[in-house]
Enzyme design. Structure first.
Site, PDB file in Angstrom:
ATOM      1  CG  HIS A 276      -1.719  -1.138   1.519  1.00 23.29           C
ATOM      2  ND1 HIS A 276      -2.563  -1.730   0.605  1.00 23.29           N
ATOM      3  CD2 HIS A 276      -1.806  -1.893   2.643  1.00 23.29           C
ATOM      4  CE1 HIS A 276      -3.134  -2.785   1.165  1.00 23.29           C
ATOM      5  NE2 HIS A 276      -2.686  -2.918   2.395  1.00 23.29           N
ATOM      6  CG  ASP A 327      -4.634  -6.308   2.230  1.00 24.42           C
ATOM      7  OD1 ASP A 327      -4.415  -6.835   3.319  1.00 24.42           O
ATOM      8  OD2 ASP A 327      -4.728  -5.069   2.083  1.00 24.42           O
TER       9      ASP A 327
HETATM   10 ZN   LIG Z   1      -2.231  -5.751   4.885  1.00 27.38          ZN
END
Ligand SMILES: [Zn+2]
Length: 461
Positions: A276, A327
């Protein structure tokens, strides 16, 4: 289950240089490719033939296995400003209830779903370590070991990344009570990793690394201590700039944006995966690309959590490395990750084929190749390419599937990535030379799904 053969013939296979015809693949008992030979005159007697075009399996570079059990259960507005942080409250409540048996069942089902979707390896960012009261289990590596065993049982290759979670926020803030199952010091985390490594030594389908959770959860000193305790080639993964609130707090308390802060202080190179890296400015974008680290993009989760959009166009233009991960597992499909990566750019720029380049005019081809390479780097394992010395991990496409039937093979990847027409075009999946998915069914599908449902019923009771 179909027994593995030591060789396979494919009329079409995607090699590092692109699609090739009449390819003979040979691999050893360990599941490692020993020879890949294109342009064979014809199928060889006694060598089985693949049911369709063959392409490398995708590495999944970011997973929190337990979160699979809450996918689809947080899609309602809980308060006026529902965001990542309110989602995290729900996620913590889920983490608090997870038992070793439950985690094993959830992880094994998840890994089967990954294999069916064409992910043949996974980087597990594992942070629930301790018992429900926060005490260590008798085997301190109990939960991580369950996850490693679930991967082995499913057939997926794994890079296990035990997470160092030490603080609740920047400035070494004390952990919250609902984080008690996560908390370690660098020393206790390295000790846990040592226990795990002794019980489950590394092999061709298992690698270890570490994951400092985020700059919120470690200090500069503890990050140094952690890195000092592992070998210099082990993968290092970190959540870096998912949320604007964490970027703002980092600037306030540390005087720099998270990616800049990390690049300024640590030798960030190709063994790093910055998960991210969503909120990067123009300087960070170029510096991260130059570092050789992998930007770990988890598009379906980032969209689901309302994180933001990574500047993929500029980063790829600067030759930055990317890979994709599922994720939170709101979706488990690398094709959807690549599609959304491009669509985010199209929607913001109001253009088409934004992530193509002069050399790679087909977006899907460019992103697929990039994600194979970046995912392999992030996993620290020889995966993501059909070439000698790499894992015998591949997918077999259904050439009669309506997304690619009658198309020239130059358009196959476009159909695979961008089309959504019913069933997956991925027919068979091999991991380490073993056919674990045969005609869209995993070898342990029924039993594993029954155990998953039982675990879910208990969690939701
Ligand atoms: Zn994560």
């Amino acid at each position: 289950m179909t027994q593995s053969s030591q060789s396979l013939f494919a009329a079409d296979a995607y090699l590092p240089e692109g699609w090739r015809r009449n390819v003979l693949l040979e691999w050893d008992a360990d599941g490692t490719l020993s020879a890949v030979t294109p342009d064979q005159v014809e199928a060889l007697p006694g060598v089985p033939q693949a049911a369709g075009p063959l392409m490398p399996g995708m590495p999944n570079l970011h997973s929190h296995a337990f979160q699979r059990a809450m996918a689809g259960l947080t899609e309602y507005r809980a308060n006026a400003t529902d965001n990542f942080w309110s989602w995290r409250e729900l996620m913590y409540r889920f983490a608090a209830r997870m038992t070793p048996e439950g985690l094993a069942s959830v992880a094994q089902w998840l890994y089967i779903e990954m294999l069916k979707a064409g992910y043949t390896s996974v980087c597990e960012f594992h942070y629930v370590h301790h018992a429900q009261d926060g005490q260590r289990y008798a085997n301190q590596a109990e939960l991580a070991q369950r996850v490693v065993d679930a991967a082995s049982a499913s057939g997926i290759g794994i890079t296990m990344l035990p997470v160092l979670y030490q603080y609740s926020g920047f400035g070494a803030r004390a952990p919250r009570d609902d984080q008690r199952r996560f908390i370690n010091t660098p020393e206790s985390l390295l000790d846990l990793l040592g226990t795990l490594r002794a019980a489950r030594p590394e092999h061709a389908a298992l690698r270890y690394g570490v994951a400092p959770h985020s700059l919120r959860a470690v200090s500069e000193a503890s990050l140094r201590a952690l890195l000092g305790g592992i070998d210099a080639s082990a993968p290092v993964h970190i959540h870096i700039a998912e949320q604007t609130a964490e970027v703002d707090t980092c600037i306030e308390t540390e005087g720099a944006r998270p990616v800049q802060w990390l690049l300024d202080r640590f030798d960030v190179d190709r063994r790093w995966c910055l998960v991210h890296a969503t909120h990067v400015d123009a300087n960070e974008t170029l510096a991260l690309a130059k570092s050789g680290a992998v930007a770990g993009l988890c598009l379906t989760t980032e969209a689901n959590l309302g994180d933001g959009i990574f500047p993929a166009h500029d980063y790829l233009d600067a030759h930055g490395r990317i890979g994709v991960g599922s994720d939170s597992h709101i979706g488990v499909d690398w094709r959807a990750e690549l599609r959304l990566l491009e669509y985010g750019q199209r929607l913001t720029r109001r253009q088409r084929n934004v992530l193509a380049s002069a050399q790679a005019t087909h977006v899907a081809d460019r992103l697929y190749a990039a994600a194979l390479d970046g995912g392999a780097h992030a996993s620290g394992r020889a995966v993501g390419a059909l070439q000698p010395g790499h894992r015998a991990d591949w997918l077999v496409l259904d050439a009669a599937h309506s997304s690619i039937a009658e198309h020239a093979r130059e358009a196959w990847l476009s159909g695979v990535v961008f089309c959504e027409h019913g069933d997956t075009p991925i027919r068979d999946v091999y991991a380490g030379g073993v056919k674990v998915v045969d005609d869209r069914r995993h070898r342990d599908e029924e039993g594993a799904y029954a155990r998953y449902r039982a675990a879910l019923a208990e969690l939701l009771a």
